[in-house]
Design a protein around this motif. Structure first.
Motif, PDB file in Angstrom:
ATOM      1  N   ALA A  39      -2.368   3.959  -3.884  1.00 30.40           N
ATOM      2  CA  ALA A  39      -2.152   2.783  -3.045  1.00 30.40           C
ATOM      3  C   ALA A  39      -3.380   2.546  -2.173  1.00 30.40           C
ATOM      4  O   ALA A  39      -3.923   3.475  -1.581  1.00 30.40           O
TER       5      ALA A  39
ATOM      6  N   LEU B 113       6.032 -10.423  -1.679  1.00 34.18           N
ATOM      7  CA  LEU B 113       5.872  -9.024  -2.061  1.00 34.18           C
ATOM      8  C   LEU B 113       4.546  -8.500  -1.522  1.00 34.18           C
ATOM      9  O   LEU B 113       3.625  -9.273  -1.240  1.00 34.18           O
ATOM     10  N   ASN B 114       4.452  -7.177  -1.411  1.00 36.11           N
ATOM     11  CA  ASN B 114       3.194  -6.579  -0.947  1.00 36.11           C
ATOM     12  C   ASN B 114       2.030  -6.941  -1.856  1.00 36.11           C
ATOM     13  O   ASN B 114       0.901  -7.123  -1.401  1.00 36.11           O
ATOM     14  N   THR B 115       2.322  -7.047  -3.152  1.00 42.56           N
ATOM     15  CA  THR B 115       1.261  -7.403  -4.107  1.00 42.56           C
ATOM     16  C   THR B 115       0.767  -8.831  -3.889  1.00 42.56           C
ATOM     17  O   THR B 115      -0.360  -9.168  -4.251  1.00 42.56           O
ATOM     18  N   ASP B 116       1.629  -9.683  -3.321  1.00 40.70           N
ATOM     19  CA  ASP B 116       1.219 -11.061  -3.016  1.00 40.70           C
ATOM     20  C   ASP B 116       0.407 -11.124  -1.725  1.00 40.70           C
ATOM     21  O   ASP B 116      -0.477 -11.966  -1.573  1.00 40.70           O
ATOM     22  N   ILE B 117       0.728 -10.223  -0.800  1.00 39.33           N
ATOM     23  CA  ILE B 117       0.067 -10.236   0.512  1.00 39.33           C
ATOM     24  C   ILE B 117      -1.278  -9.532   0.465  1.00 39.33           C
ATOM     25  O   ILE B 117      -2.288 -10.043   0.960  1.00 39.33           O
ATOM     26  N   ASN B 118      -1.287  -8.347  -0.142  1.00 36.28           N
ATOM     27  CA  ASN B 118      -2.487  -7.501  -0.098  1.00 36.28           C
ATOM     28  C   ASN B 118      -3.568  -8.002  -1.048  1.00 36.28           C
ATOM     29  O   ASN B 118      -3.302  -8.256  -2.225  1.00 36.28           O
ATOM     30  N   CYS B 119      -4.759  -8.119  -0.536  1.00 38.75           N
ATOM     31  CA  CYS B 119      -5.926  -8.512  -1.321  1.00 38.75           C
ATOM     32  C   CYS B 119      -7.155  -8.175  -0.479  1.00 38.75           C
ATOM     33  O   CYS B 119      -7.045  -7.516   0.558  1.00 38.75           O
TER      34      CYS B 119
ATOM     35  N   TYR C 172       2.217 -13.309   8.013  1.00 41.82           N
ATOM     36  CA  TYR C 172       1.690 -12.206   7.199  1.00 41.82           C
ATOM     37  C   TYR C 172       0.311 -11.686   7.602  1.00 41.82           C
ATOM     38  O   TYR C 172      -0.016 -10.536   7.327  1.00 41.82           O
ATOM     39  N   TYR C 173      -0.517 -12.501   8.232  1.00 40.92           N
ATOM     40  CA  TYR C 173      -1.910 -12.093   8.412  1.00 40.92           C
ATOM     41  C   TYR C 173      -2.386 -12.032   9.860  1.00 40.92           C
ATOM     42  O   TYR C 173      -3.514 -11.610  10.112  1.00 40.92           O
TER      43      TYR C 173
ATOM     44  N   ASN D 176      -2.739  -8.462  10.479  1.00 46.05           N
ATOM     45  CA  ASN D 176      -3.287  -7.785   9.304  1.00 46.05           C
ATOM     46  C   ASN D 176      -4.812  -7.709   9.416  1.00 46.05           C
ATOM     47  O   ASN D 176      -5.442  -8.578  10.004  1.00 46.05           O
TER      48      ASN D 176
END
Length: 645
Positions: A303, A493-499, A524-525, A528
């Motif tokens: 991760a 989803l976390n996969t949509d948020i994280n980049c 979300y950001y 972040n």
């Protein structure tokens, strides 16, 4: 190098037959290497360690005795066996007749419920008592019962061919002839022919349809870890010229038909282990299918880390491209593409490929686009990259597999700590309300004009686009993902948020589009650490002045308050478009750059009109502060070191 064997961890050999044919004597003669004078009714189960067997596989030998065991026990033993030896006495015709009248039909019926096949070895014992052979009768049995893999005549008393029984039994399990060869037609089975054809194409490194001497030698070393002597190579060619027309080309190289004939000859001469060694080295299992452990070796991306092609992986795909670009025009024609992926179950992309990676004017994949595709696939789905590397012939040995073609990057938390990333592939998620032009932005990364994007409303394209972007003279891969979020209130989803960087897009000509990205940012950001860039699209519709957004703050005020870089106004000019992607890539490489930007921004807040400063000038100044700060840190560190001295 150790040659791969069957997936079985051991081999269980069962000996059956009528009373008095010598089953127990054969087992005891093998173990003690002398004929036992006092033979018990049944031998105990014998385990032969791997290091004393020809195939280096542990072997269990099981005896059956009608005097001591029930029919139920016989049924269970047949079910557990990997191979069954039916023993008859060559001096007793009745025991041979019982092979076809009882034993073979009974074994067939017993194994009906079992998923895997069980080969059978026919054993004629007591050859010391006769001066004739039963080979003709045995061959008739083998022709009628296809499960009979081989036949051995032997003598437990004289020890003649006793060890051969168990060698052929092992071989029938580990290197079965049935899946490879059709006895009636004396030809390869279709699955075997298909597998060997794939192997031939992989080894044909110059893609000319022939195996030249260097390629043949490389094949030999790859499969058997030993070179092929020049004399042996010439002997093979002489053999092919003698037995098959077209087996050797006019240029004295081996053709596909010659390669297939060689393996047919191996099988006819009882050398199935040679063909199986080749097949298993290229990933085939006992059912002539690519084994999952070969296609998908153990591979884990922690991760916070990502996967990208290593230098070795990139070189493999570069060499593969040049190998199949027969006309050397720098792009894959449909025929070249089909040829390249002929060793795979399917082409990994469809007609939408020109909307995902850079292509030429005809929509054909270039080398640059080819690498972009595999970088994108490795980032999103490294499992698929591993699979295709295996299909395409990436060199896999006992000590190395296709995972060497993929690099796992360090965790992003370390990138943030060090304020710089060492990766080569970066992911940007593009958010915005419907109609703000996310697809246009993503396709602009590939140089596609906005006009061509309008048709995508009726023909949706992939949400992914990828291309290289220069960051301080270094080429980095930037992947944009068009995030289609219909309901802003629904949980992402976390996969949509994280980049690596977020692009929040609004429409300068739509007064209601900015509030959408504000809501998403706050949700979300806001807390972040992922860099965020606000982008205003469709600026060409706002001549002279940007439309006021229906929000309590305008975009530039909002960015100021949230310590974000000022909104980037996206223009149709190709040079201006490139500036956006350079910004996004730079923010990915330097994930804490926006903090340096705000330092500069606040120091210039005394200016009455910040709009007098061009966006590119501010951007470059912010980067300059980052670099100056880094340089200052290095200088201070050096001074401290010198003072200690």
């Amino acid at each position: 190098m150790v040659v791969r064997h069957s997936l079985l961890k051991d081999v269980r050999i069962l000996l059956v037959g009528d009373r008095g044919v010598g089953k127990t004597s054969l087992i005891l003669s093998l173990v003690s290497e002398e004929f036992p004078e006092d033979v018990p009714a049944k031998s105990e189960e014998i385990t032969i360690p791997a290091d004393v067997t020809p195939e280096m596989v542990p072997t269990n030998i099981v005896d059956y005795s009608a005097a001591e065991q029930s029919n139920l026990q016989l049924f269970e033993e047949i079910q557990k066996a990997n191979v069954i030896c039916i023993v008859y006495s060559v001096d007793d015709d009745d025991t041979m007749d019982r092979v076809t009248s009882f034993w073979l039909p009974y074994i067939r019926e017993t194994l009906l419920s079992r998923a895997t096949k069980c080969p059978i070895v026919l054993v004629g014992n007591k050859t010391d008592l006769v001066d004739y052979s039963t080979v003709d009768a045995a061959m008739d049995i083998m022709n009628e019962f296809k499960e009979v893999e081989s036949f051995v005549e032997c003598s437990a008393k004289s020890l003649n061919n006793v060890s051969e029984i168990f060698y052929y039994a092992q071989k029938a399990v580990l290197h079965p002839t049935g899946p490879l060869y059709i006895t009636e037609t004396q030809d390869l089975t279709d699955p075997c022919r298909k597998a060997l054809t794939r192997i031939f194409k992989i080894c044909d490194m110059d893609n000319d349809g022939l195996l030249n001497d260097a390629e043949l030698n490389s094949f030999q070393k790859r499969c058997f870890d030993t070179p092929l002597r020049s004399e042996a190579m010439e002997d093979i060619k002489v053999l092919l010229r003698k037995n098959i027309s077209g087996g050797v080309s006019s240029s004295n190289f081996i053709t596909l038909s010659g390669f297939l004939y060689l393996h047919c000859l191996f099988l006819q001469r009882g050398r199935s282990h040679t063909t199986w060694a080749v097949l298993r080295h290229f990933g085939y299992n006992d059912h002539l299918q690519m084994d999952r452990s070969y296609l998908y070796p153990k591979f884990h991306v922690p991760a916070g880390s990502t996967a990208e092609l290593s230098f070795k992986g990139q070189q493999f795909f570069i060499n593969l491209f040049f190998r199949y670009d027969k006309d050397k025009d720098g792009a894959l024609s449909p025929a070249e593409q089909e040829n390249l992926f002929s060793t795979c179950p399917a082409t990994p992309w469809g007609s939408e490929i020109s909307h995902i990676v850079p292509t030429n004017s005809q929509g054909l994949v270039t080398l640059h686009g080819f690498l972009c595709f595999w970088m994108l696939t490795t980032l999103n789905d490294p499992k698929t990259t591993l699979e295709y590397l295996a299909y395409l012939g990436y060199l896999i040995t006992e000590t190395e597999n296709q995972t060497s073609a993929i690099l796992v990057t360090r965790e992003k938390s370390l990138d943030l700590l060090k304020k710089q990333s060492t990766r080569n592939v970066y992911e940007c998620h593009v958010f915005g309300a419907k109609g703000v032009g996310k697809t246009s932005i993503c396709q602009a990364l590939l140089g596609h004009p906005v006009e061509s994007v309008r048709s995508y409303v009726f023909n949706p394209v992939s949400p992914y686009t990828i291309n290289t972007v220069s960051v301080y003279g270094q080429e980095k891969y930037l992947m944009l993902k068009d995030m289609d979020v219909e309901d802003i209130n629904s949980a992402l989803l976390n996969t949509d948020i994280n980049c690596d960087v977020v692009c929040l897009l609004y429409d300068c000509s739509n007064a209601n589009s900015f509030s959408y990205i504000v809501s998403l940012y706050k949700k979300y950001y806001a807390e972040n650490k992922i860099p965020v860039l606000v982008v205003g699209n469709k600026t060409e519709r706002c001549i002279g002045i940007e439309m006021q957004q229906n929000y309590k703050m305008q975009p530039i005020e909002f960015c100021d308050k949230k310590c974000l870089a000022p909104p980037h106004l996206f223009l149709l000019n190709p040079t201006k478009q490139e500036e956006l992607f350079i910004k996004l890539a730079t923010m990915s490489v330097f994930p804490r750059f926006h903090a340096a930007w705000m330092l500069f921004y606040r120091h210039t807040s005394h200016l009455k009109d910040l709009s007098l400063l061009s966006d590119s000038l501010i951007w470059k100044a912010g980067i300059g502060i980052t670099l100056v700060a880094a340089l200052g840190f290095i200088v201070v560190k050096l001074l401290k070191t010198n003072s200690k001295r």
